[in-house]
Write an enzyme that holds these catalytic residues in place. Sequence first.
Site, PDB file in Angstrom:
ATOM      1  N   SER A 187      12.026  18.539  43.923  1.00 37.83           N
ATOM      2  CA  SER A 187      12.502  18.916  42.597  1.00 37.83           C
ATOM      3  C   SER A 187      12.925  17.688  41.805  1.00 37.83           C
ATOM      4  O   SER A 187      12.145  16.777  41.594  1.00 37.83           O
ATOM      5  CB  SER A 187      13.628  19.947  42.734  1.00 37.83           C
ATOM      6  OG  SER A 187      13.926  20.529  41.503  1.00 37.83           O
TER       7      SER A 187
ATOM      8  N   ASP B 167      10.935  18.807  35.034  1.00 37.80           N
ATOM      9  CA  ASP B 167      11.189  18.026  36.234  1.00 37.80           C
ATOM     10  C   ASP B 167       9.906  17.959  37.062  1.00 37.80           C
ATOM     11  O   ASP B 167       8.885  18.549  36.673  1.00 37.80           O
ATOM     12  CB  ASP B 167      12.372  18.617  37.008  1.00 37.80           C
ATOM     13  CG  ASP B 167      12.112  20.014  37.534  1.00 37.80           C
ATOM     14  OD1 ASP B 167      11.221  20.696  36.994  1.00 37.80           O
ATOM     15  OD2 ASP B 167      12.802  20.442  38.484  1.00 37.80           O
TER      16      ASP B 167
ATOM     17  N   ASP C 252       8.610  19.395  39.645  1.00 38.93           N
ATOM     18  CA  ASP C 252       7.916  20.607  40.101  1.00 38.93           C
ATOM     19  C   ASP C 252       7.879  21.700  39.048  1.00 38.93           C
ATOM     20  O   ASP C 252       7.448  22.815  39.313  1.00 38.93           O
ATOM     21  CB  ASP C 252       8.528  21.130  41.399  1.00 38.93           C
ATOM     22  CG  ASP C 252       9.951  21.644  41.234  1.00 38.93           C
ATOM     23  OD1 ASP C 252      10.704  21.062  40.428  1.00 38.93           O
ATOM     24  OD2 ASP C 252      10.314  22.631  41.909  1.00 38.93           O
TER      25      ASP C 252
ATOM     26  N   ASP D 188      10.061  23.593  37.327  1.00 42.27           N
ATOM     27  CA  ASP D 188      10.868  24.816  37.280  1.00 42.27           C
ATOM     28  C   ASP D 188      12.094  24.652  36.379  1.00 42.27           C
ATOM     29  O   ASP D 188      12.830  25.610  36.159  1.00 42.27           O
ATOM     30  CB  ASP D 188      11.263  25.294  38.677  1.00 42.27           C
ATOM     31  CG  ASP D 188      12.201  24.345  39.417  1.00 42.27           C
ATOM     32  OD1 ASP D 188      12.441  23.222  38.922  1.00 42.27           O
ATOM     33  OD2 ASP D 188      12.676  24.723  40.509  1.00 42.27           O
TER      34      ASP D 188
END
Length: 470
Positions: A105, A250, A252, A254
């Site tokens: 993340s 970010d 990833d 999400d």
Amino acid sequence: MALIKSISGIRGTIGGRSGNGLTPLDVVKFTAAFGQWLRQRNPERQTVVIGRDGRLSGEMVSKLVAATLQGIGLNVIDLGLSTTPTVELAVTGENASGGIILTASHNPIQWNALKLLNETGEFISAQDGADVLTIAENESFDFAEIRKLGQYRTDSSWIQKHIDLILALPLVDRDAIATRNFRVVVDAVNSTGGIAVPMLLEALGVEHIVKLHCEPTGNFAHNPEPLPENLRDIIKEMEKGNADLGIVVDPDVDRLALICEDGSAFGEEYTLVAVADYVLKNGPEGNAGNTISNMSSTVALRDVTRKYGGQHFASAVGEVNVVDMMKEKDAVIGGEGNGGIIYPDLHHGRDALVGIALFLTHLAKFGKSASMLRRTYPNYYISKNKIELTPDINVDAVLERIQAKYAKNPINTIDGVKIEFDKEWVHLRKSNTEPIIRIYSESDTLATADHLAGKIINDIREVLAETRQM
């Protein structure tokens, strides 16, 4: 080096010795444990979906994960460079038994992680996570015989499928977005958002896109957490006055942060507030629906929800907890104040892509600038602090003493201690990984929020001093 084993996955720094970092041995061990757990849970489903963000260690970790799952006897669908919400959608779309997202993340470049999904494409529960860790600790996994090894295939179509599902949502208005002729700047920190976000914008009819750090090389151009202090490049670009909106995700994809046309931050806390405003506005008049955010998120969402006749509820911190309460309260929108939007009409997972589509529709119909839209919402300021403790201190006992001190105030203890004041709140939570108490406070001025946090920190220090004298 660090290796953190939690109920939702395994996170660590690459390299070092096994057990002290996320080494190949650790990757294989915990992947095998999860694969064993999946086989026991869903013997009729033998497929696992995997996907990764763009970080440098991703390809290595992905190969280890895929081969281990095959060795356990599970078939693997590898999405390759993808996003967390895309993998979540693919799990249900492929009728898989679960999924693994290879991403740390917002953590820096040296980190990676295995994020574990169940058959619904949602993060596994606390109990399920504990069961996986027990299997790993005991190494109680059985690998498949030669004729029962799992199959492997790649599938690069799921980002487009994800976008198609977003475009089909009734509240996403492509024509309204295209008509506004938005100019958008994207900062994807050289990860997979550099693939997915421009694809989405083009599908929404946005023709003018400036790409910053959109090559998924894994060489993060700045600290990957999308906070204003890390976003100097896109803020500088927005200050030129040539764009309507800046979009930051970010690694990833999400979490979603937005930059206004004048270079000011829309505010991660207000990403969810604005999207919820749009969703609630289009719900049934007088009872538009319920909303959920975690206990450390702004109460601005509560204010907006009440304006439309809905109810707002606060969950414990963590996506799993938010999702559980969203289902319990039948919420129409929810998420976390870090820019994580969960829109259940698509799926129960934080999803920056659906957040972008809903926000752009909202901004298009609003008809004015992003900064003007931001000014339509109540202003609150959150002060984020922490106090470091020595490992021998009983953090739970400290929190109990603080709770007793403020016993006359409304208090919520579902996740640490949250104390309500007239117009303010303060939330104290202990870290799961280090001897730290995190202290978040909110008020209508930053000075007041800082003052409240300082008062609580002093209270904690008094408790600690009294404890030492006993």
